[in-house]
Design an enzyme around this catalytic site. Structure first.
Site, short mmCIF file in Angstrom:
data_model
loop_
_atom_site.label_atom_id
_atom_site.label_comp_id
_atom_site.label_asym_id
_atom_site.label_seq_id
_atom_site.Cartn_x
_atom_site.Cartn_y
_atom_site.Cartn_z
CG ASP A 43 -0.56 7.97 -5.56
OD1 ASP A 43 -1.63 7.41 -5.31
OD2 ASP A 43 0.41 7.38 -6.05
CG ASP A 44 -2.42 6.48 -1.55
OD1 ASP A 44 -3.13 6.25 -2.53
OD2 ASP A 44 -1.76 5.60 -0.96
CB CYS A 79 -3.42 3.53 -6.97
SG CYS A 79 -2.71 4.17 -5.44
CG ASP A 323 -4.81 7.73 -6.20
OD1 ASP A 323 -4.86 8.11 -5.01
OD2 ASP A 323 -3.79 7.21 -6.70
CG ASN A 324 -6.67 5.54 -3.18
OD1 ASN A 324 -6.30 5.02 -4.22
ND2 ASN A 324 -5.87 5.69 -2.13
#
Length: 566
Positions: A43-44, A79, A323-324
């Site tokens: 995540d991130d 997200c 995700d990003n």
């Protein structure tokens, strides 16, 4: 002249995926066991800030054993939109999950859009796959909305549940569509690791059924708390055994890190230079992010060793992605995501498995929207024509991809207010549409903001996007970028996969320019730059926003007449 609308989508036959599977069963019925897919979804996690270089076990078991795609992108740097694109194969302007919270985002929006009726997990399930999930799904999985979406097995659906999705030592899971399971004092990634081993061992008991297994810890995302004052972000928390690691680590001082000159537009152009104490906080967050990822690194090793022990490894494709992206101190921004710049959009994607080259880096262009087609191709399953992107060329044998046109251009899009994590400021002019163009000899980013301002960067000359050269670029060149962006902003399926053929479709014969070319003549920017097309491109409509809205509204994004000077 008559303007040319690019809103039309190339016609496709309407047929269900199950019908496609049945129709193809004859050609695949005698093949060997279908491959498994295991996805590590963080995540991130950044790529530009070099976090991958601090994960030795990811390097040993995935990077050294597979292929890393350096030109891999999320097309919406947030997200929820990004994760929905990953599983649906659609750009956000098509699936319309564009925020983290209702009414325009979250799991609530995902369900209300009926997206679970037509997405990768369901297609795999219809082909006999067992689909399993542990960790963060998307924001908004709550105690009252925790059911497994169609496509995932209820017996192995264990998502993190709000409001404890981002709490590292007090996570709450929904267990198999049933009761909630709260943990206190045990590290989230370690719980996910234990649960994942149990799921793998269960899957190993029936090796005749292929599986998809998604493992999604929230590291290195900030810890997020909710109180009377709203949402509170604090740095990610490492496992206690990893506290104090990397004591001298600092966020990379790239040219985009807190530059003296701010060339940006919209709200970013108003940001002041960071002071010394803010830079020190950024370095502390950077160290916390690296520390929090160490448990994920250990998780990767443990899972892959168990796959090998269970005899599952040789027939499993293993993906490591996020995700990003994430920025720290870039372009005078403190910390966060949500911009079109490389720090937020260029993300890790590594894959290993049967037929994939080892210890290789590929510059093939791909995005999260390419992921469903990639999985379906590797599984020997039909690929629905309505997907917005084709398969990533992950296999060493490129002949299997036939006549697929390599991806050169794609859109990056955003509609939401911006905020800086660990800060209270909110910015309402953060809606934009970009076109990214990557090919032999060029690497370009062109953005139109809802304020009407524009940016253009040549990343070959300026990889950290510190010099906006829009005002110093020939109009004839910008005409090509405007036309391409005008197609990609509303594209669907084949239109997204081959936008140049839409621009140069034979219907353009009504243009005042006779030199409009044909679908076969123009397949890339290099082809489009032929001077004979100057008049044609000058006469095409452009795209603009009516207003700055924090959500996607097609009526707010309009075509405007051709360049007034031409």
């Amino acid at each position: 002249m008559k303007t040319i609308s690019f809103l039309a989508v190339l016609p496709v036959a309407i047929i269900s995926f199950s019908q496609l599977v049945a129709a193809s069963s004859g050609s695949h019925g005698h093949q060997k066991q279908k491959p498994n897919f295991l996805v590590f979804l963080t995540d991130d996690q950044d790529r530009r800030l070099n976090s991958l270089d601090h994960l030795p076990l990811v390097k040993k078991y995935i990077r050294d054993e597979g292929t890393e795609f350096t030109n891999y992108y999320t097309t919406t740097a947030m997200c929820c939109p990004s994760r929905v694109s990953l599983w649906s194969g659609q750009f956000a302007h098509n699936h319309n999950v564009t925020d983290e919270s209702p009414p325009h985002g979250s799991y609530t929006k995902f369900v209300s859009q009926n997206l679970e009726q037509n997405w990768l997990p369901l297609w795999l399930q219809e082909a006999g796959y067992s689909n399993n999930y542990i960790g963060k799904f998307i924001n908004g999985v709550s105690p009252t909305l925790k059911r497994a979406p169609k496509g995932f097995d209820k017996d192995h659906w264990e998502p993190l549940v709000a409001p404890n999705i981002y709490t590292f030592y007090s996570p709450v899971f929904s267990t198999n569509d049933g009761p909630l399971e709260a943990h206190t004092g045990v590290y989230q990634t370690d719980i996910i690791s234990d649960k994942s081993i149990a799921i793998l061992d269960g899957l190993a008991k029936n090796k005749s059924n292929p599986f998809l297994f998604v493992i999604s810890p929230t590291a290195p995302h900030d810890e997020v708390w909710f109180d009377d004052k709203g949402t509170v972000f604090t740095p990610p928390v490492p496992a206690k055994r990893h506290e104090g690691l990397f004591p001298g680590a600092k966020a990379p001082r790239h040219p985009s890190f807190n530059p003296d000159k701010n060339d940006k537009v919209s709200w970013i152009g108003t940001l002041p230079k960071l002071n010394d104490s803010e830079v020190e906080r950024i370095d502390a967050i950077y160290r916390a992010r690296l520390q929090s990822l160490q448990a994920t690194d250990e998780l990767v090793e443990r899972i892959i060793k168990r796959l090998e022990h269970n005899g599952q490894l040789d027939n499993t494709y293993i993906v490591y992605t996020t995700d990003n992206g994430y920025h720290l101190g870039t372009h005078r921004m403190f910390a966060g995501k949500q911009t079109p710049y490389e720090e937020d959009t260029n993300i890790p994607f590594i894959i290993r498995g049967p037929g994939i080259a080892k210890n290789k880096k590929s510059n093939a262009v791909a995005t999260h929207t390419h992921f469903p087609a990639t999985v379906l191709q590797l599984a020997g399953l039909p690929i629905p024509d309505e997907l917005d992107a084709h398969s990533i060329p992950v296999l060493a044998d490129r002949s299997v991809y036939g006549k697929d046109q390599p991806t050169e251009a794609f859109s990056v899009e955003f509609w939401s207010n911006a905020f800086l994590e660990n800060a209270t400021a909110t910015f309402t002019t953060n809606s934009y549409k970009s076109v990214r163009l990557i090919g032999q000899g060029y690497n370009l980013l062109y953005t139109i903001w809802c304020t009407g301002e524009k940016e253009y960067y040549d990343l070959v000359e300026d990889p950290f996007q510190v010099k906006n050269i829009y005002k110093h670029t020939k109009q004839s060149f910008l005409d090509r970028l405007d036309a391409l962006l005008n197609v990609l902003r509303t594209c669907k399926g084949p239109t997204c996969r081959d936008p140049w053929s839409v621009i140069h479709a034979t219907t353009n014969s009504k243009s005042k320019s006779k030199n409009h070319g044909s679908q076969k003549e123009v397949r890339s920017l290099k082809d489009a730059l032929n001077k004979k097309y100057d008049e044609f491109y000058a006469g095409l409509p452009r795209f603009s926003f009516k207003n700055c809205l924090p959500y996607y509204l097609s009526a707010n994004e309009v075509e405007t007449p051709e360049h007034s000077e031409l």
